[in-house]
Motif scaffolding. Sequence first.
Motif, PDB file in Angstrom:
ATOM      1  N   ASP A   1       0.702  -0.996   5.765  1.00 37.48           N
ATOM      2  CA  ASP A   1       0.629  -1.463   6.689  1.00 37.48           C
ATOM      3  C   ASP A   1       1.357  -3.153   6.637  1.00 37.48           C
ATOM      4  O   ASP A   1       1.998  -4.119   6.574  1.00 37.48           O
ATOM      5  CB  ASP A   1      -1.220  -1.850   7.058  1.00 37.48           C
TER       6      ASP A   1
ATOM      7  N   LYS B   1       1.200  -3.876  -2.227  1.00 32.75           N
ATOM      8  CA  LYS B   1       0.873  -4.841  -1.038  1.00 32.75           C
ATOM      9  C   LYS B   1       1.048  -6.583  -1.842  1.00 32.75           C
ATOM     10  O   LYS B   1       1.276  -7.586  -0.514  1.00 32.75           O
ATOM     11  CB  LYS B   1      -1.026  -4.851  -1.079  1.00 32.75           C
TER      12      LYS B   1
ATOM     13  N   GLU C   1       0.956   6.686   3.612  1.00 33.02           N
ATOM     14  CA  GLU C   1      -0.428   6.829   4.115  1.00 33.02           C
ATOM     15  C   GLU C   1      -1.331   6.073   3.444  1.00 33.02           C
ATOM     16  O   GLU C   1      -2.660   6.159   3.935  1.00 33.02           O
ATOM     17  CB  GLU C   1      -0.967   8.753   3.299  1.00 33.02           C
ATOM     18  N   SER C   2      -0.974   5.332   3.038  1.00 31.84           N
ATOM     19  CA  SER C   2      -2.445   3.965   2.291  1.00 31.84           C
ATOM     20  C   SER C   2      -2.363   2.285   3.147  1.00 31.84           C
ATOM     21  O   SER C   2      -1.973   2.688   4.180  1.00 31.84           O
ATOM     22  CB  SER C   2      -1.664   3.823   0.803  1.00 31.84           C
ATOM     23  N   ASP C   3      -3.017   2.302   3.475  1.00 28.02           N
ATOM     24  CA  ASP C   3      -3.445   0.774   3.498  1.00 28.02           C
ATOM     25  C   ASP C   3      -2.428   0.104   3.619  1.00 28.02           C
ATOM     26  O   ASP C   3      -1.495  -1.546   3.530  1.00 28.02           O
ATOM     27  CB  ASP C   3      -4.750   0.357   3.908  1.00 28.02           C
ATOM     28  N   ALA C   4      -1.687   0.076   1.979  1.00 29.23           N
ATOM     29  CA  ALA C   4      -0.896  -0.311   1.831  1.00 29.23           C
ATOM     30  C   ALA C   4       0.578   0.007   2.274  1.00 29.23           C
ATOM     31  O   ALA C   4       1.353  -0.924   2.595  1.00 29.23           O
ATOM     32  CB  ALA C   4       0.328   0.167   0.096  1.00 29.23           C
TER      33      ALA C   4
END
Length: 326
Positions: free
Chosen positions: A282, A250, A277-280
């Motif tokens: 994005d 991030k 699969e994680s919000d990282a």
Amino acid sequence: MSVRDAIILAMSEEMRRDENVFLMGEDVGIFGGDFGTSVGMLEEFGKERVRDTPISENAISGCAIGAAMTGLRPIVDVTFMDFIVYMMDNIVNQAAKARYMFGGKGQVPVVFRCAAGSGVGAAAQHSQSLEAWFTHIPGLKVVAPGTPADVKGILKSAIRDNNTVIFLEYKAQFNMKGEVPLDPEFTIPLGKADLKREGKDVTVVTYGRMLERVLQAADEVLEAEGVSVEVVDLRTLMPLDKEAILNSVKKTGRVLLVNDAHKTGGFIGEIAAMIAESDAFDFLDNRILRLAAEDVPVPYNAKLEAAMLPSVERIKKYILKLVNKR
């Protein structure tokens, strides 16, 4: 001290601390270990606690697991990691599952020390890094430290752990030296990654032998191109410190994953999937890149062996690709 000496020190300190800890394996006693990783230990601890075994990996692993389940804490010198294939049934179907199947009453505190990786001209049957096989098995812990200090601290924690631990030590790094704390209570918790270098442009996630090359590449691209590289050293593969990886991704928005095992089916592929699969995901400004050994048996020829591995130059090339510098 060297990685070799850090291994001897860690085992010796734990054997002095706990009389239930003992070392077993082929040539660990009189010979001092095939890679010199138990020199002097027979003289201090005697043949009951530094036990030379027959050349039977199946018997060695079975004896170690049985000893662990009755209250002892064996350290098994597997020598070449390739030999662990003969131990797979005992490790995967017995050691990994006993604690779960017996409701916690069947603990199996064994450390399987595996001399892994290539780089010493040992050819296809004595040069493999097989950590991905074991990260797939619930109930096993898998560690791969890349500095002498981390080797000592993590090995001590592995010996004290009540689970079976696969401990990777790299043949090409037994002589590598670094500062090592002499405090007998110095330990490093399993499952905790280490930020070896802070940066802002690219995250490189690695472990084990590749750490040294990644750090060199990071120094060189900063000097030559002004690219700031953050280096996350996993140290423990299972359990994985996901938080450390995702926080760094991030922060930088770019990530390169590096190991010396084969690319197809390698553990860094699991890390790539976890990030995706994680919000990282994005936060990424470029695609996730993997750099690993080629999918070929390890050659005996030194030049071919070197060519199949991630080199410092290839690591630099991939870093620059992520920041769009050709």
